[in-house]
Design a protein around this motif. Sequence first.
Motif, PDB file in Angstrom:
ATOM      1  N   PRO A 106       0.646  -1.451   0.074  1.00  0.00           N
ATOM      2  CA  PRO A 106      -0.249  -0.033   0.458  1.00  0.00           C
ATOM      3  C   PRO A 106       0.976   1.367   0.487  1.00  0.00           C
ATOM      4  N   LYS A 107       0.382   2.392  -0.873  1.00  0.00           N
ATOM      5  CA  LYS A 107       1.122   3.149  -0.688  1.00  0.00           C
ATOM      6  C   LYS A 107       0.625   4.624   0.285  1.00  0.00           C
ATOM      7  N   THR A 108      -0.551   4.165   0.615  1.00  0.00           N
ATOM      8  CA  THR A 108      -0.856   5.406   2.369  1.00  0.00           C
ATOM      9  C   THR A 108      -1.316   4.320   3.256  1.00  0.00           C
ATOM     10  N   VAL A 109      -1.159   4.476   4.522  1.00  0.00           N
ATOM     11  CA  VAL A 109      -2.073   4.399   5.473  1.00  0.00           C
ATOM     12  C   VAL A 109      -4.055   3.871   5.354  1.00  0.00           C
ATOM     13  N   ASN A 110      -3.720   4.696   4.801  1.00  0.00           N
ATOM     14  CA  ASN A 110      -6.049   4.249   4.831  1.00  0.00           C
ATOM     15  C   ASN A 110      -5.933   2.727   4.087  1.00  0.00           C
ATOM     16  N   VAL A 111      -5.253   2.789   3.095  1.00  0.00           N
ATOM     17  CA  VAL A 111      -5.107   1.632   1.827  1.00  0.00           C
ATOM     18  C   VAL A 111      -4.728   0.795   2.905  1.00  0.00           C
TER      19      VAL A 111
ATOM     20  N   TRP B 158       4.238   5.497   8.205  1.00  0.00           N
ATOM     21  CA  TRP B 158       4.387   4.195   8.565  1.00  0.00           C
ATOM     22  C   TRP B 158       4.892   3.312   6.744  1.00  0.00           C
ATOM     23  N   VAL B 159       6.007   2.636   6.450  1.00  0.00           N
ATOM     24  CA  VAL B 159       6.530   2.368   5.026  1.00  0.00           C
ATOM     25  C   VAL B 159       6.106   0.456   5.348  1.00  0.00           C
TER      26      VAL B 159
ATOM     27  N   GLY C  57      -3.865   5.419  12.141  1.00  0.00           N
ATOM     28  CA  GLY C  57      -4.464   3.916  12.184  1.00  0.00           C
ATOM     29  C   GLY C  57      -4.206   3.594  13.404  1.00  0.00           C
ATOM     30  N   PHE C  58      -3.066   4.177  14.843  1.00  0.00           N
ATOM     31  CA  PHE C  58      -3.212   3.577  15.944  1.00  0.00           C
ATOM     32  C   PHE C  58      -3.153   4.840  17.061  1.00  0.00           C
TER      33      PHE C  58
END
Length: 142
Positions: free
Chosen positions: A4-9, A49-50, A133-134
């Motif tokens: 994924p490229k983003t946290v939301n994905v 995030w990576v 996300g957390f």
Amino acid sequence: MIEPKTVNVALDHSDWVQAMQDELNEFERNKVWRLIPTLLEALVVGLKWVFRNMLDKEGNVIRNKARLVVNGYCYEEGIDYEETFAPVARLESICIFLAYAAYKNLEVFQMDVKCALLHNVLEETAYVEQPLGFVNEKYLNQ
């Protein structure tokens, strides 16, 4: 699944959420940080995030890996701008080490360190934002 490229994905897929939770569990297990209310005068460093797919020899995804890293744009030139940390040995260094160990007839042991950077002790206090996300609502920035 593709990285994924983003946290939301990533948050839409349970495998990636588990990888993110595993990373945070390592932080907790190693007592890397603790949640506190942010001081008004504190410089808070951003996090990112990576995401990476770990592949087997045939190129099949065997697990997902999420790393939580600090955003480098918060560095200040002349203070910490030139500091980088990469706990990976170069292949040439390993070859030289093994050749020397063989020459000296030394016994060599291998140890896999999963989170080497988490064992470094800082001399100063550093503040980082909560990971996307957390976020714990109790500790939102004041």
